[in-house]
Design a protein around this motif. Structure first.
Motif, PDB file in Angstrom:
ATOM      1  N   GLY A  78     -31.824 -33.328  26.257  1.00  0.00           N
ATOM      2  CA  GLY A  78     -31.188 -34.654  26.258  1.00  0.00           C
ATOM      3  C   GLY A  78     -30.656 -35.055  24.890  1.00  0.00           C
ATOM      4  O   GLY A  78     -30.020 -36.106  24.752  1.00  0.00           O
ATOM      5  N   ARG A 134     -23.138 -23.491  25.292  1.00  0.00           N
ATOM      6  CA  ARG A 134     -23.366 -23.584  26.737  1.00  0.00           C
ATOM      7  C   ARG A 134     -24.646 -22.818  27.112  1.00  0.00           C
ATOM      8  O   ARG A 134     -25.488 -23.318  27.875  1.00  0.00           O
ATOM      9  CB  ARG A 134     -22.167 -22.968  27.464  1.00  0.00           C
ATOM     10  N   GLN A 150     -24.425 -28.886  28.614  1.00  0.00           N
ATOM     11  CA  GLN A 150     -23.482 -28.774  29.737  1.00  0.00           C
ATOM     12  C   GLN A 150     -22.100 -29.319  29.398  1.00  0.00           C
ATOM     13  O   GLN A 150     -21.106 -28.792  29.841  1.00  0.00           O
ATOM     14  CB  GLN A 150     -24.039 -29.507  30.957  1.00  0.00           C
ATOM     15  N   ASN A 151     -22.061 -30.405  28.629  1.00  0.00           N
ATOM     16  CA  ASN A 151     -20.772 -31.031  28.331  1.00  0.00           C
ATOM     17  C   ASN A 151     -20.507 -31.029  26.836  1.00  0.00           C
ATOM     18  O   ASN A 151     -21.443 -31.172  26.057  1.00  0.00           O
ATOM     19  CB  ASN A 151     -20.769 -32.486  28.808  1.00  0.00           C
ATOM     20  N   GLN A 156     -24.095 -32.640  24.329  1.00  0.00           N
ATOM     21  CA  GLN A 156     -25.442 -33.134  24.680  1.00  0.00           C
ATOM     22  C   GLN A 156     -26.162 -32.046  25.465  1.00  0.00           C
ATOM     23  O   GLN A 156     -25.601 -31.450  26.393  1.00  0.00           O
ATOM     24  CB  GLN A 156     -25.347 -34.411  25.526  1.00  0.00           C
ATOM     25  N   LYS A 157     -27.430 -31.840  25.124  1.00  0.00           N
ATOM     26  CA  LYS A 157     -28.236 -30.830  25.811  1.00  0.00           C
ATOM     27  C   LYS A 157     -28.709 -31.381  27.148  1.00  0.00           C
ATOM     28  O   LYS A 157     -29.031 -32.585  27.250  1.00  0.00           O
ATOM     29  CB  LYS A 157     -29.450 -30.469  24.952  1.00  0.00           C
ATOM     30  N   GLY A 158     -28.737 -30.513  28.145  1.00  0.00           N
ATOM     31  CA  GLY A 158     -29.248 -30.949  29.437  1.00  0.00           C
ATOM     32  C   GLY A 158     -30.752 -31.208  29.380  1.00  0.00           C
ATOM     33  O   GLY A 158     -31.427 -30.773  28.444  1.00  0.00           O
ATOM     34  N   THR A 159     -31.241 -31.906  30.372  1.00  0.00           N
ATOM     35  CA  THR A 159     -32.667 -32.239  30.367  1.00  0.00           C
ATOM     36  C   THR A 159     -33.466 -31.290  31.249  1.00  0.00           C
ATOM     37  O   THR A 159     -34.693 -31.336  31.267  1.00  0.00           O
ATOM     38  CB  THR A 159     -32.891 -33.684  30.851  1.00  0.00           C
TER      39      THR A 159
END
Ligand SMILES: C[S@@+](CC[C@H](N)C(=O)[O-])C[C@H]1O[C@@H](n2cnc3c(N)ncnc32)[C@H](O)[C@@H]1O
Length: 250
Positions: A162, A221, A226-227, A246-249
């Protein structure tokens, strides 16, 4: 890598001889010319830069106003680290140059900032926990990609799920900045022979390196971001991107 320039030695020399100018190559910031006014102007540029990076992270990824922990890779004399520290409970600055870290520490003491730790490498920073925001600006461009790609991997691993990234790389340059080495094979061989016999006589140069944007984005990635959002950068014909992500959670 064998035969590759020792940019770490360059930066230690630059930090000892002309630290502010080495960060922003503006004649006003030459060691012999700095006074309290130009010093303030120098540090003020860092507040402007971080305000902008933060605004982009807010706009694209809904980043918060305050962070638990921030990391600045290639912190130099603390130009970006201080405004990052103002936005976080704790902050860590990484810089390979002992001379830069010493100047940065002096500045932090003058300001009475006690929530910042300074270390030399990402490996050391990793022992201090994960970070909500990892930043690096005008640093990787001075590190050969053969080392820089692994350093980027270390930095990506230190972002909390996150958490946020703002990472600048250079990718290409205007024609007049392309090196024009017209030396023939014999001259190149003699040069290599000379360099292997004698230590470098020009330590303290600022050198620039271009990265492969696709390779860096693939790494980002793969590390679970993800974005991303790209912002073009251009410093005197050296072009690149600030990569926000931003890193995914999950
Ligand atoms: C142009 S300055 C930028 C400083 C800071 N990011 C700023 O914008 O004010 C580049 C900094 O990166 C540091 N640096 C260069 N190679 C490094 C490496 N391999 N690891 C960590 N820091 C490095 C230098 O010592 C120097 O302080």
């Amino acid at each position: 890598m064998r035969g590759e320039r020792d940019t770490d030695a360059d930066w230690n020399r630059l930090g000892a001889e002309d630290p502010f100018w080495a960060v922003i190559t503006d004649e006003r910031f030459r060691a012999g010319k700095m006074d309290s006014g130009t010093r303030d102007a120098f540090y003020q540029t860092g507040f402007g830069d971080i305000e902008h990076f933060h605004a982009v992270l807010r706009q694209h990824f809904n980043a918060p106003d305050h962070f638990e922990a921030c990391l600045d890779f290639g912190a130099g004399v603390g130009r970006l680290l201080v405004p990052l520290a103002k936005r976080s409970t704790r902050a860590v600055g990484i810089d390979i140059a002992e001379s830069m870290r010493a100047m940065c520490q002096k500045h932090l003491i003058e300001l009475g900032v006690s929530t910042v730790s300074l270390v030399a490498t990402p490996k050391e920073a990793a022992t201090l926990g994960l970070f909500d925001w990892v930043n690096s600006y005008i640093v990787l461009q001075h590190i050969p990609p053969s080392r820089g790609i692994a350093l980027i991997g270390d930095l990506l691993a230190m972002v909390k799920p996150g958490g946020f990234l703002s990472l600048q790389i250079t990718t290409h340059r205007d024609a007049h900045l392309l090196s024009q080495d017209t030396a023939g094979p014999l001259r190149k061989l003699l040069r290599r022979f000379r360099d292997s016999l004698f230590p470098r006589h020009d330590v303290g140069q600022i050198t620039m390196f271009d990265y492969d944007l696709d390779q860096v984005l693939a790494l980002i990635r793969k590390a679970g971001f993800q974005n991303h959002h790209l912002e073009p950068t251009n410093h005197g014909g050296h072009h690149g991107f600030m990569i926000y992500a931003q890193k995914g959670t999950g």
